[in-house]
Scaffold this motif. Structure first.
Motif, short mmCIF file in Angstrom:
data_model
loop_
_atom_site.label_atom_id
_atom_site.label_comp_id
_atom_site.label_asym_id
_atom_site.label_seq_id
_atom_site.Cartn_x
_atom_site.Cartn_y
_atom_site.Cartn_z
N GLU A 170 0.83 -1.21 0.00
CA GLU A 170 0.00 0.00 0.00
C GLU A 170 0.86 1.25 0.00
N ASN B 89 -14.75 11.30 2.39
CA ASN B 89 -14.35 9.93 2.06
C ASN B 89 -14.71 9.59 0.61
N GLN C 224 -9.09 -0.17 -5.20
CA GLN C 224 -7.73 0.38 -5.13
C GLN C 224 -6.71 -0.49 -5.87
N THR D 35 -5.72 -4.46 -1.43
CA THR D 35 -6.79 -3.92 -0.58
C THR D 35 -8.17 -4.24 -1.10
N ARG E 84 -11.95 5.11 1.86
CA ARG E 84 -10.79 5.79 2.42
C ARG E 84 -11.06 7.29 2.53
N SER E 85 -10.28 7.93 3.42
CA SER E 85 -10.31 9.39 3.51
C SER E 85 -9.53 9.99 2.34
N TRP F 34 -5.84 10.04 2.70
CA TRP F 34 -5.08 8.80 2.55
C TRP F 34 -4.37 8.77 1.21
#
Length: 298
Positions: free
Chosen positions: A136, A270, A275, A279, A284-285, A288
């Motif tokens: 990641e 968000n 992704q 993942t 996600r925010s 991120w």
């Protein structure tokens, strides 16, 4: 032999009555022969002045000697039986102890194997988590590098530049709490329902997706047909800045006409996107992995 002589524990078998009668007959014959010889002797023979006491032939079988022999034999037999019983009990105890020891060793080996397997499992899980986090981090670093390169080569005349320049104000989106409605609500609900699905290149559902496949399927829920490729999707609609996002907007990474990744803004700062293979589909925010820009089709 005197009747008081020692009789060993393995005494001779008792003489039968027939043998005793035979011996008595022989003795009687001997005595008779002596008497006849005395009577047939010369007349002038001197008279017998002393008698000779003959031994008692049955003295060896007296009651007291026989009782002693029987008692000794019985005692020896009883002692032998006791010894055999004790030996049998000792053998059984040894066998039981050996079985219990074998069982204890097997249980100890089983527990040791279980502990070893559990340690190996925990170690494998820890390594898998570390590897996922590493991937990641590499993915984020790669996207940041690609975004920087694309932004620097895309020029300053595109509307995507205004979107990328507003990244510093994206934090204000986290305070946005407006609930999606209508078509936006359908898009957001579909996207969030796929969180946890796997990522597969070229995936279009229903349980595996790539980034543009998920966006295309979500917009289909609102009756809107989108192109299949991410850069084509980001080229549609109207460009909006990242500080003015609304649920249902399409986020893109890279330039608007050359994006390499897309996702759906779901509100509250968000987004939901497919992704990568590590993942899968996640929420996600924006912080991120900050997008380059956004477009609105609703």
């Amino acid at each position: 032999m005197s009747h008081t002589a020692h009789i060993p524990s393995h005494r001779k078998p008792r003489r039968s009555a027939s043998k005793l009668a035979l011996r008595a007959g022989v003795a009687g014959g001997v005595l008779g022969t002596i008497a006849v010889a005395g009577a047939a002797g010369p007349a002038n023979a001197e008279p017998v002045t002393e008698t000779i006491e003959m031994p008692t032939l049955g003295s060896l079988e007296t009651g007291s000697g026989l009782a002693s022999a029987v008692a000794a034999s019985a005692e020896a037999s009883q002692q032998e039986a006791l010894d055999q019983s004790l030996q049998t009990q000792e053998n059984l105890a040894l066998q039981k102890a050996a079985k219990e020891a074998k069982k204890a060793r097997a249980e100890a080996d089983r527990k040791a194997a279980a502990e070893k397997a559990e340690k190996a499992r925990l170690k494998a899980e820890a390594e898998a988590r570390a590897e996922q986090e590493r991937k990641e981090a590499q993915e984020r670093a790669s996207r940041t590098s690609e975004r920087t390169q694309l932004t620097s080569t895309s020029g300053s005349g595109g509307s995507s530049d205004s979107g990328s320049s507003s990244g510093s104000s994206a934090g204000s989106n986290e305070s946005q709490t407006q609930a999606p409605s209508g078509s936006a609500a359908a898009i957001v609900a579909f996207a969030r329902a796929q969180v946890g699905d796997s990522y597969v290149t070229g995936g279009t559902g229903p349980n595996s997706w790539d980034c543009s496949g998920l966006v295309q399927a979500a917009y289909r829920e609102a009756g809107i047909d989108l192109p299949r490729i991410s850069y084509e999707q980001s080229s549609m609609g109207t460009s909006v800045s990242l500080d003015n996002l609304q649920p249902g907007d399409i986020l893109y990474w890279g330039s608007r006409s050359g994006s390499y990744h897309v996702a759906i803004y779901v509100g509250g700062g968000n987004y939901v996107g497919a992704q990568n293979s590590s993942t899968g589909v996640v929420e996600r925010s924006l912080d991120w992995d900050m997008p380059s820009g956004a477009v609105r089709l609703l």
